[in-house]
Design a protein around this motif. Structure first.
Motif, mmCIF file in Angstrom:
data_model
loop_
_atom_site.group_PDB
_atom_site.id
_atom_site.type_symbol
_atom_site.label_atom_id
_atom_site.label_comp_id
_atom_site.label_asym_id
_atom_site.label_seq_id
_atom_site.Cartn_x
_atom_site.Cartn_y
_atom_site.Cartn_z
ATOM 1 N N THR A 1 0.854 -1.184 0.000
ATOM 2 C CA THR A 1 0.000 0.000 0.000
ATOM 3 C C THR A 1 0.887 1.230 0.000
ATOM 4 O O THR A 1 1.915 1.280 0.680
ATOM 5 C CB THR A 1 -0.891 -0.003 1.258
ATOM 6 N N ALA A 2 0.471 2.225 -0.753
ATOM 7 C CA ALA A 2 1.254 3.467 -0.834
ATOM 8 C C ALA A 2 1.302 4.135 0.532
ATOM 9 O O ALA A 2 0.327 4.132 1.283
ATOM 10 C CB ALA A 2 0.631 4.404 -1.864
ATOM 11 N N ASP A 3 2.458 4.725 0.850
ATOM 12 C CA ASP A 3 2.643 5.412 2.121
ATOM 13 C C ASP A 3 2.168 6.853 1.962
ATOM 14 O O ASP A 3 2.950 7.759 1.688
ATOM 15 C CB ASP A 3 4.111 5.350 2.554
ATOM 16 N N THR A 4 0.854 7.031 2.146
ATOM 17 C CA THR A 4 0.268 8.366 2.051
ATOM 18 C C THR A 4 -0.312 8.732 3.405
ATOM 19 O O THR A 4 -0.577 7.846 4.240
ATOM 20 C CB THR A 4 -0.866 8.392 1.000
ATOM 21 N N PRO A 5 -0.529 10.019 3.659
ATOM 22 C CA PRO A 5 -1.126 10.414 4.939
ATOM 23 C C PRO A 5 -2.502 9.763 5.165
ATOM 24 O O PRO A 5 -2.834 9.394 6.289
ATOM 25 C CB PRO A 5 -1.253 11.933 4.840
ATOM 26 N N GLU A 6 -3.289 9.609 4.087
ATOM 27 C CA GLU A 6 -4.605 8.996 4.230
ATOM 28 C C GLU A 6 -4.475 7.532 4.658
ATOM 29 O O GLU A 6 -5.203 7.057 5.538
ATOM 30 C CB GLU A 6 -5.393 9.071 2.911
ATOM 31 N N ASN A 7 -3.555 6.799 4.019
ATOM 32 C CA ASN A 7 -3.365 5.384 4.358
ATOM 33 C C ASN A 7 -2.811 5.219 5.767
ATOM 34 O O ASN A 7 -3.171 4.290 6.481
ATOM 35 C CB ASN A 7 -2.464 4.698 3.336
ATOM 36 N N ARG A 8 -1.919 6.118 6.176
ATOM 37 C CA ARG A 8 -1.398 6.065 7.549
ATOM 38 C C ARG A 8 -2.511 6.316 8.559
ATOM 39 O O ARG A 8 -2.566 5.677 9.606
ATOM 40 C CB ARG A 8 -0.265 7.063 7.751
ATOM 41 N N ALA A 9 -3.405 7.263 8.237
ATOM 42 C CA ALA A 9 -4.515 7.577 9.143
ATOM 43 C C ALA A 9 -5.447 6.363 9.274
ATOM 44 O O ALA A 9 -5.909 6.033 10.378
ATOM 45 C CB ALA A 9 -5.286 8.789 8.647
ATOM 46 N N LYS A 10 -5.730 5.684 8.154
ATOM 47 C CA LYS A 10 -6.574 4.488 8.198
ATOM 48 C C LYS A 10 -5.917 3.390 9.033
ATOM 49 O O LYS A 10 -6.564 2.749 9.862
ATOM 50 C CB LYS A 10 -6.831 3.958 6.783
ATOM 51 N N LEU A 11 -4.620 3.166 8.801
ATOM 52 C CA LEU A 11 -3.894 2.143 9.549
ATOM 53 C C LEU A 11 -3.870 2.477 11.032
ATOM 54 O O LEU A 11 -4.099 1.610 11.881
ATOM 55 C CB LEU A 11 -2.468 1.994 9.004
ATOM 56 N N CYS A 12 -3.636 3.741 11.340
ATOM 57 C CA CYS A 12 -3.586 4.163 12.738
ATOM 58 C C CYS A 12 -4.945 3.945 13.410
ATOM 59 O O CYS A 12 -5.011 3.457 14.544
ATOM 60 C CB CYS A 12 -3.168 5.625 12.830
ATOM 61 N N ALA A 13 -6.035 4.283 12.707
ATOM 62 C CA ALA A 13 -7.373 4.077 13.272
ATOM 63 C C ALA A 13 -7.627 2.585 13.516
ATOM 64 O O ALA A 13 -8.192 2.203 14.547
ATOM 65 C CB ALA A 13 -8.424 4.655 12.337
ATOM 66 N N THR A 14 -7.200 1.740 12.588
ATOM 67 C CA THR A 14 -7.370 0.297 12.751
ATOM 68 C C THR A 14 -6.560 -0.208 13.944
ATOM 69 O O THR A 14 -7.041 -1.017 14.743
ATOM 70 C CB THR A 14 -6.951 -0.447 11.474
ATOM 71 N N LEU A 15 -5.334 0.262 14.069
ATOM 72 C CA LEU A 15 -4.484 -0.156 15.185
ATOM 73 C C LEU A 15 -5.080 0.263 16.526
ATOM 74 O O LEU A 15 -5.070 -0.507 17.492
ATOM 75 C CB LEU A 15 -3.073 0.417 15.023
#
Length: 139
Positions: A79-93
């Motif tokens: 998955t591309a390392d974008t701010p949106e993807n990091r935010a989604k991953l962080c919310a999941t974590l």
């Protein structure tokens, strides 16, 4: 000879004409249908059977169940390392950490399409892994 065959067919179909079905709910609220009465003391209804799969006149058959949506398939590549993807991953974590912190039983994917309950050691490992990932991705 034809009379014997006709008589045999009628005798074979006779139990279907007199079939009785019973409907009741158990203590958990699950509805049961059976051809024999429920356990003694259980409130039940007798269901009239027609011996046919065609609904009685004036009734329409229920619609077929809706197709279940296919689960999301993991992407083939990273998955591309974008701010949106990091935010989604962080919310999941964070959601995973909240679930792991609760005293309820937690299960994880076994990799074969099933679920395996976590024991205390497995829960501790999952918490440590999730904390490490949060340190990396939730800045």
């Amino acid at each position: 000879m034809r009379r014997i065959v006709t008589l045999a067919v009628l005798l074979a179909a006779c139990p279907l004409a007199f079939a009785q079905a019973y409907k009741w709910k158990d203590a958990q609220g699950v509805t049961h249908y059976a051809d024999s009465p429920p356990p003694a003391g259980t409130k039940y209804d007798k269901v009239k059977t027609t011996g046919s799969v065609v609904p009685p006149a004036g009734q329409t058959p229920p619609p077929p169940p809706a197709a279940k949506p296919e689960p999301e398939k993991p992407s083939a590549g990273p998955t591309a390392d974008t701010p949106e993807n990091r935010a989604k991953l962080c919310a999941t974590l964070k959601s995973n950490m909240e679930t792991l912190a609760k005293p309820q039983q937690v299960s994880v994917d076994d990799g074969k399409g099933g679920q395996v309950p976590l024991d205390d050691a497995g829960r501790k490992r999952q918490i440590e892994t999730t904390q490490a990932q949060m340190t990396l991705y939730c800045k």
